[in-house]
Design a protein around this motif. Structure first.
Motif: not given
Length: 314
Positions: A123-127
């Protein structure tokens, strides 16, 4: 699995995680996909290479552990651990615009011991549009435990399971359940001969769920960007650390008593709790905060009770 994915595969580039002897690999190939087999166990590589040699460029085999891509605070390394930049460069995969079609689909089973860490890391990488999302809207087609799937799709009324992960994933992705398979279909035997299934107190956990998570084209529309998205993540984490906290009290801590004004703009009742807001309301709240000059960003660093999940090395 292939029947649930088939209509979505022809002509697609697919990363298959831990294909083993290549049983699903053959079916994906027959469905018309261009497959990159990412296998961490050397003992399976020769079989996969043999299959590759029978085909005309439709299959690539890489000694790589997808679930350990892009480790944090690690210097030089050797396969199967690697950086996504190296993997994509070696495969000749170029980035596309975020609003373009899906450039890559990932298929696999998330290791149970790493499941929650995996979801936070991605989720960090996606955002931030880093790691595999640097190249576009990578679609995940992954088996996750039933309890984690239910957490991902939880709504505010489900107060015991509605979490920051629920808000962040629902804001970022269209989440679709493709299939549910009983644990008994998988080799999960423990040392005592029983099924080694993760225990769950709050949620039923009788299946592995094949879930498709497709990043939204409009995720970075309006005021949310890859540069400020970490602020959104921290805001959601702080709000849902205690879901019964009054939202207006939280907002007033971040500003000079501006909570009432902000809630009025969003037509949110003043007695609302942080756990009562839907994901789309959290996004609207964040965008209003960005537009306001009354909010002190020092609240970003007052996060003692919440660890930064990017620091978890998978």
């Amino acid at each position: 699995v292939a029947s649930r994915l088939e209509g979505n595969l022809r002509g697609s580039l697919v990363f298959e995680c831990e294909p083993g002897p290549g049983i699903l690999t053959r079916t994906l190939l027959n469905a018309g996909a261009h497959v990159v087999a990412l296998e961490s166990n050397r003992s399976f590589l020769s079989d996969l290479e043999s299959l590759k040699n029978k085909l005309d460029g439709q299959l690539e085999v890489v000694h790589c552990d997808f679930f350990r891509l892009d480790p944090i605070n690690v210097g030089s390394m050797k396969p199967p651990v690697m950086y996504s930049e190296t993997l994509f460069e070696n495969l000749g995969i170029s980035s596309v615009a975020w609003t373009a079609d899906i450039p890559l689909k990932v298929v696999g089973i998330v290791p149970q011991k790493r499941e929650r860490n995996f979801l936070w890391k991605h989720i960090y990488a996606l955002y931030e549009r880093s790691s595999i999302y640097k190249y576009g809207r990578t679609e995940l087609n992954l088996f996750v435990s039933e309890k984690e799937y239910k957490t991902l799709i939880a709504k505010p009324k489900e107060t015991r399971i509605y979490q920051a992960l629920s808000v962040l994933w629902q804001t970022a992705c269209d989440i679709q359940l493709l299939h549910m398979e009983p644990w008994s279909s998988f080799l999960t035997n423990s040392r005592n001969g029983g099924l080694s299934i993760p225990k769950s107190v709050l949620l039923q956990n009788d299946h592995l769920c094949l879930v498709r998570m497709t990043p939204r084209k409009d995720l970075f529309a309006n005021n949310l960007t890859s540069a400020n998205s970490s602020i959104f993540i921290v805001m959601v984490k702080q709000c849902l650390a205690k879901s019964k906290t009054k939202l207006i009290d939280k907002l007033n801590l971040w500003s000079c008593e501006s909570g009432k004004k902000l809630l009025r703009q969003l037509e949110i009742p003043e007695n609302s709790t942080t756990g009562s807001l839907y994901p789309e309301q959290y996004r609207c709240l964040f965008e209003l905060i960005l537009q306001s000059n009354e909010f002190d960003q020092s609240w970003l660093y007052d996060d003692d009770c919440l660890e930064d999940s990017r620091g978890v090395n998978l």
